[in-house]
Design a protein around this motif. Structure first.
Motif, PDB file in Angstrom:
ATOM      1  N   UNK A 213       0.876  -1.140   0.150  1.00  0.00           N
ATOM      2  CA  UNK A 213      -0.084  -0.018   0.009  1.00  0.00           C
ATOM      3  C   UNK A 213       0.834   1.173   0.055  1.00  0.00           C
ATOM      4  N   UNK A 214       0.586   2.193  -0.884  1.00  0.00           N
ATOM      5  CA  UNK A 214       1.446   3.263  -1.061  1.00  0.00           C
ATOM      6  C   UNK A 214       0.816   4.543  -0.898  1.00  0.00           C
ATOM      7  N   UNK A 215       1.544   5.860  -0.651  1.00  0.00           N
ATOM      8  CA  UNK A 215       1.014   7.117  -0.382  1.00  0.00           C
ATOM      9  C   UNK A 215       0.413   7.577  -1.447  1.00  0.00           C
ATOM     10  N   UNK A 216       0.384   7.351  -2.679  1.00  0.00           N
ATOM     11  CA  UNK A 216      -0.212   7.899  -3.774  1.00  0.00           C
ATOM     12  C   UNK A 216      -0.853   7.158  -4.873  1.00  0.00           C
ATOM     13  N   UNK A 217      -0.058   5.740  -4.907  1.00  0.00           N
ATOM     14  CA  UNK A 217      -0.422   4.982  -6.060  1.00  0.00           C
ATOM     15  C   UNK A 217      -1.267   3.695  -5.811  1.00  0.00           C
ATOM     16  N   UNK A 218      -1.935   3.971  -4.418  1.00  0.00           N
ATOM     17  CA  UNK A 218      -2.821   2.848  -4.087  1.00  0.00           C
ATOM     18  C   UNK A 218      -2.386   1.525  -3.751  1.00  0.00           C
ATOM     19  N   UNK A 219      -2.819   0.491  -4.237  1.00  0.00           N
ATOM     20  CA  UNK A 219      -2.336  -1.030  -3.790  1.00  0.00           C
ATOM     21  C   UNK A 219      -1.392  -1.643  -5.075  1.00  0.00           C
ATOM     22  N   UNK A 220      -0.369  -1.987  -4.596  1.00  0.00           N
ATOM     23  CA  UNK A 220      -0.012  -3.030  -5.660  1.00  0.00           C
ATOM     24  C   UNK A 220       0.389  -4.539  -5.446  1.00  0.00           C
ATOM     25  N   UNK A 221       0.262  -5.470  -6.234  1.00  0.00           N
ATOM     26  CA  UNK A 221       0.278  -6.792  -6.436  1.00  0.00           C
ATOM     27  C   UNK A 221       1.192  -7.223  -6.915  1.00  0.00           C
ATOM     28  N   UNK A 222       2.131  -8.311  -6.353  1.00  0.00           N
ATOM     29  CA  UNK A 222       3.016  -9.074  -6.998  1.00  0.00           C
ATOM     30  C   UNK A 222       2.894 -10.765  -6.470  1.00  0.00           C
ATOM     31  N   UNK A 223       2.666 -11.355  -7.445  1.00  0.00           N
ATOM     32  CA  UNK A 223       2.443 -12.726  -7.287  1.00  0.00           C
ATOM     33  C   UNK A 223       3.697 -13.833  -7.768  1.00  0.00           C
ATOM     34  N   UNK A 224       4.818 -13.219  -7.792  1.00  0.00           N
ATOM     35  CA  UNK A 224       6.045 -13.755  -8.240  1.00  0.00           C
ATOM     36  C   UNK A 224       7.198 -13.484  -7.343  1.00  0.00           C
ATOM     37  N   UNK A 225       6.937 -13.299  -6.137  1.00  0.00           N
ATOM     38  CA  UNK A 225       8.083 -13.246  -4.919  1.00  0.00           C
ATOM     39  C   UNK A 225       8.891 -11.810  -5.409  1.00  0.00           C
ATOM     40  N   UNK A 226       7.921 -10.873  -6.074  1.00  0.00           N
ATOM     41  CA  UNK A 226       8.384  -9.477  -5.805  1.00  0.00           C
ATOM     42  C   UNK A 226       9.192  -9.289  -7.413  1.00  0.00           C
ATOM     43  N   UNK A 227       9.076  -9.920  -7.950  1.00  0.00           N
ATOM     44  CA  UNK A 227       9.943  -9.843  -9.306  1.00  0.00           C
ATOM     45  C   UNK A 227       9.296  -8.663 -10.200  1.00  0.00           C
ATOM     46  N   UNK A 228       7.828  -8.692 -10.007  1.00  0.00           N
ATOM     47  CA  UNK A 228       7.337  -7.332 -10.635  1.00  0.00           C
ATOM     48  C   UNK A 228       6.133  -7.250  -9.903  1.00  0.00           C
ATOM     49  N   UNK A 229       5.462  -5.879  -9.744  1.00  0.00           N
ATOM     50  CA  UNK A 229       4.328  -5.362  -8.921  1.00  0.00           C
ATOM     51  C   UNK A 229       3.444  -4.884 -10.307  1.00  0.00           C
ATOM     52  N   UNK A 230       2.018  -4.961  -9.903  1.00  0.00           N
ATOM     53  CA  UNK A 230       1.195  -4.536 -10.751  1.00  0.00           C
ATOM     54  C   UNK A 230       0.032  -3.705  -9.956  1.00  0.00           C
ATOM     55  N   UNK A 231      -0.304  -2.531 -10.414  1.00  0.00           N
ATOM     56  CA  UNK A 231      -1.252  -1.700  -9.435  1.00  0.00           C
ATOM     57  C   UNK A 231      -2.713  -2.365  -9.687  1.00  0.00           C
ATOM     58  N   UNK A 232      -3.265  -2.501  -8.412  1.00  0.00           N
ATOM     59  CA  UNK A 232      -4.725  -2.982  -8.480  1.00  0.00           C
ATOM     60  C   UNK A 232      -5.747  -2.176  -7.706  1.00  0.00           C
ATOM     61  N   UNK A 233      -6.219  -1.221  -8.651  1.00  0.00           N
ATOM     62  CA  UNK A 233      -6.991  -0.310  -7.761  1.00  0.00           C
ATOM     63  C   UNK A 233      -8.273   0.073  -8.348  1.00  0.00           C
ATOM     64  N   UNK A 234      -8.896  -0.961  -9.280  1.00  0.00           N
ATOM     65  CA  UNK A 234     -10.071  -0.784  -9.752  1.00  0.00           C
ATOM     66  C   UNK A 234     -11.288  -0.681  -8.418  1.00  0.00           C
TER      67      UNK A 234
END
Length: 286
Positions: A213-234
């Motif tokens: 959870x971030x200051x201005x970017x909403x929530x991000x999800x990683x399903x691969x041990x942090x290799x990459x993150x995707x914003x999930x804010x719908x």
């Protein structure tokens, strides 16, 4: 420094199935600052709240809160069995260091366990087996392997959030994104690919799904041990996230002024639950 929402009433949240039910409770705001809740911990059937006016214990039969200690400036709490830990904020002006407090008797007594702990603010606490982690605002993550008798500085910068699952320890930074350690903090790796907001105030882990959870970017999800993150804010109407928690398949996000939101599909969609002001969340029951 982590932001704090002042003069709020605290709400105890109990989740039955996937339906959020909110019930106002009493006693936290008396005494000045008690209603400013920064953290929560559950030990057995006891619920504790860390506030700017010390630690309170919830009395379920009386539907109210009673003061559990005379300390102040509690930022973080965690529990491991009958051991309850609380992290506070010191005072740099008068050279008072922050501490971790320990209670082994359901909150009746609290003792400082801070040998080797050199910081002003203990912003986050996490427990994994016999390891206790303290995230601080000045000197990174500290590790204790002997129930807080001594702490070792593991580095990692200015830490505002912690989450642990198995061998994975995540640290959130105010400006540095997310760090990962798989050896109890001995070494750290930045895992920020796809994370467009590096001010991380909340972390949660649910199986293979990691949430930030971030200051201005909403929530991000990683399903691969942090290799990459995707914003999930719908559906998320407020993208300033101060707290995240998981209960079964339910993911809850507490926002700056938009209230609490619920996702039942790992953040793909969010629904407003009805509570308007929140600083911290905990779940009790599924």
């Amino acid at each position: 420094m982590k932001k704090r929402i002042l003069t709020i009433l605290f709400y105890f949240v109990a989740f039955a199935s996937s339906n959020a039910q909110w019930q106002q409770t009493n006693g936290l705001y008396s005494g000045g600052g008690g209603g400013d809740v920064s953290s929560l911990a559950v030990s057995g059937n006891k619920l504790f709240a860390g506030t700017w006016n010390g630690i309170y214990q919830y009395n379920d039969s009386g539907n109210n809160w009673t003061k559990a200690n005379n300390g102040t400036n509690i930022w973080s709490m965690a529990a491991n069995g009958s051991n309850i830990y609380a992290g506070n904020q010191g005072n740099a002006t008068i050279h008072v260091l922050g501490q971790v407090l320990l209670s082994t008797d359901n909150g009746s007594n609290w003792l400082p366990i801070d040998s080797g702990l050199s910081c002003i603010s203990v912003y986050a606490l996490a427990v994994s087996g016999s390891n206790i982690f303290a995230g601080t605002g000045e000197n990174g993550v500290f590790l204790s392997t002997n129930n807080g008798k001594f702490w070792t500085d593991m580095g990692a910068g200015k830490v505002t959030a912690l989450a642990v699952s198995g061998a994975n320890l995540l640290a959130g930074y105010d400006g540095g994104g997310v760090g990962l350690s798989t050896n109890n903090g001995t070494s750290w790796t930045a895992i920020n690919t796809g994370l467009t907001d590096l001010h991380v105030f909340a972390l949660a882990i649910n199986g293979n799904n990691w949430f930030a959870g971030t200051l201005n970017g909403g929530v991000f999800l990683s399903s691969n041990n942090g290799s990459n993150w995707t914003a999930v804010n719908t559906g998320l109407k407020d993208t300033t996230i101060y707290c995240l928690c998981v209960s079964g398949n339910n993911l809850f996000a507490g926002t700056n002024g938009g209230g609490v939101f619920l996702s039942t599909n790992n953040g793909s969609n969010w629904a407003y639950t009805g509570l308007t002001v929140v600083r911290t969340l905990i779940t009790k029951g599924d």
